[in-house]
Design a protein around this motif. Structure first.
Motif, PDB file in Angstrom:
ATOM      1  N   ARG A  28      12.654  13.031  -1.763  1.00 29.27           N
ATOM      2  CA  ARG A  28      12.319  12.717  -3.112  1.00 29.27           C
ATOM      3  C   ARG A  28      13.139  13.133  -4.017  1.00 29.27           C
ATOM      4  O   ARG A  28      12.803  12.985  -5.205  1.00 29.27           O
ATOM      5  N   GLU A 139       2.296  13.499   1.873  1.00 31.99           N
ATOM      6  CA  GLU A 139       2.643  12.230   0.905  1.00 31.99           C
ATOM      7  C   GLU A 139       1.668  12.074  -0.329  1.00 31.99           C
ATOM      8  O   GLU A 139       2.071  11.741  -1.420  1.00 31.99           O
ATOM      9  N   LYS A 140       0.407  12.133   0.007  1.00 32.29           N
ATOM     10  CA  LYS A 140      -0.514  11.980  -1.373  1.00 32.29           C
ATOM     11  C   LYS A 140      -0.366  13.335  -2.364  1.00 32.29           C
ATOM     12  O   LYS A 140      -0.483  12.840  -3.424  1.00 32.29           O
ATOM     13  N   ASP A 143       2.658  12.446  -4.313  1.00 34.72           N
ATOM     14  CA  ASP A 143       2.533  11.100  -5.310  1.00 34.72           C
ATOM     15  C   ASP A 143       1.712  11.630  -6.412  1.00 34.72           C
ATOM     16  O   ASP A 143       2.060  11.298  -7.582  1.00 34.72           O
ATOM     17  N   LYS A 144       0.734  12.541  -6.198  1.00 34.08           N
ATOM     18  CA  LYS A 144       0.211  13.269  -7.345  1.00 34.08           C
ATOM     19  C   LYS A 144       0.937  14.195  -8.094  1.00 34.08           C
ATOM     20  O   LYS A 144       0.777  13.783  -9.417  1.00 34.08           O
ATOM     21  N   ASP A 146       4.055  13.914  -8.310  1.00 26.18           N
ATOM     22  CA  ASP A 146       5.197  13.167  -9.167  1.00 26.18           C
ATOM     23  C   ASP A 146       4.689  12.585 -10.402  1.00 26.18           C
ATOM     24  O   ASP A 146       5.395  12.038 -11.167  1.00 26.18           O
ATOM     25  N   LEU A 147       3.536  12.364 -10.602  1.00 26.83           N
ATOM     26  CA  LEU A 147       3.025  11.596 -11.974  1.00 26.83           C
ATOM     27  C   LEU A 147       3.525  12.431 -13.144  1.00 26.83           C
ATOM     28  O   LEU A 147       3.783  13.435 -13.212  1.00 26.83           O
TER      29      LEU A 147
END
Length: 147
Positions: A28, A139-140, A143-144, A146-147
């Motif tokens: 990422r 992964e979660k 995602d968290k 990355d906000l």
């Protein structure tokens, strides 16, 4: 961001999580420093065979050597993610001033209180289940953050 994964012996769960996060963060293009340690680790032990085999496509943890959890690495970390509620209670007892950065992995990633059970000594299938759990949570987690 600097993330520390903590488990018991630093030969299974936390090094697996460390490698998964490092790999996924690179994919990422995220700048995340990551490390792992164990509450009861003996410095210098190799990752368990099950962990090495289950992680073979991510490098197999060939270079991993266990690390005993010390104050310096706790202070280094911005976020400390543990595998079980018992790990969290242990660390909060030892480091009450770090309550704002010590979390159960699933608690931080998803808001649930799921433990990642210790696969040590179990068959390869158990290590693979743990790997999938860690991949899901990480992964979660990404995602968290990355906000």
């Amino acid at each position: 961001m600097k993330i520390l994964f903590v488990c018991t012996g630093n030969t299974c769960r936390s090094p697996m999580a460390e490698e998964i996060l490092r790999d996924e963060a690179n994919k990422r293009n995220r700048k995340i420093e990551v490390a792992s340690a164990g509450i009861f680790a003996v410095d210098g032990e190799r990752a368990s065979k099950g962990a090495r085999v289950s992680m073979k496509d991510r490098g197999g943890l060939a270079d991993h050597r266990s690390r005993f959890l010390q104050d310096e690495i706790m202070e280094w970390a911005d976020l400390i993610l543990v595998m079980t509620g018992a790990h969290k209670r242990n660390l909060l007892t030892r480091y009450p001033n770090m309550v704002d950065k010590i979390f159960l992995l699933y608690e931080f990633a998803t808001g649930s209180d799921i433990d990642v059970e210790d696969p040590f000594g179990g068959p390869l299938e158990v290590y693979e289940i743990v790997r999938r759990q860690l991949e899901d949570a990480i992964e979660k987690l990404l995602d968290k953050i990355d906000l």
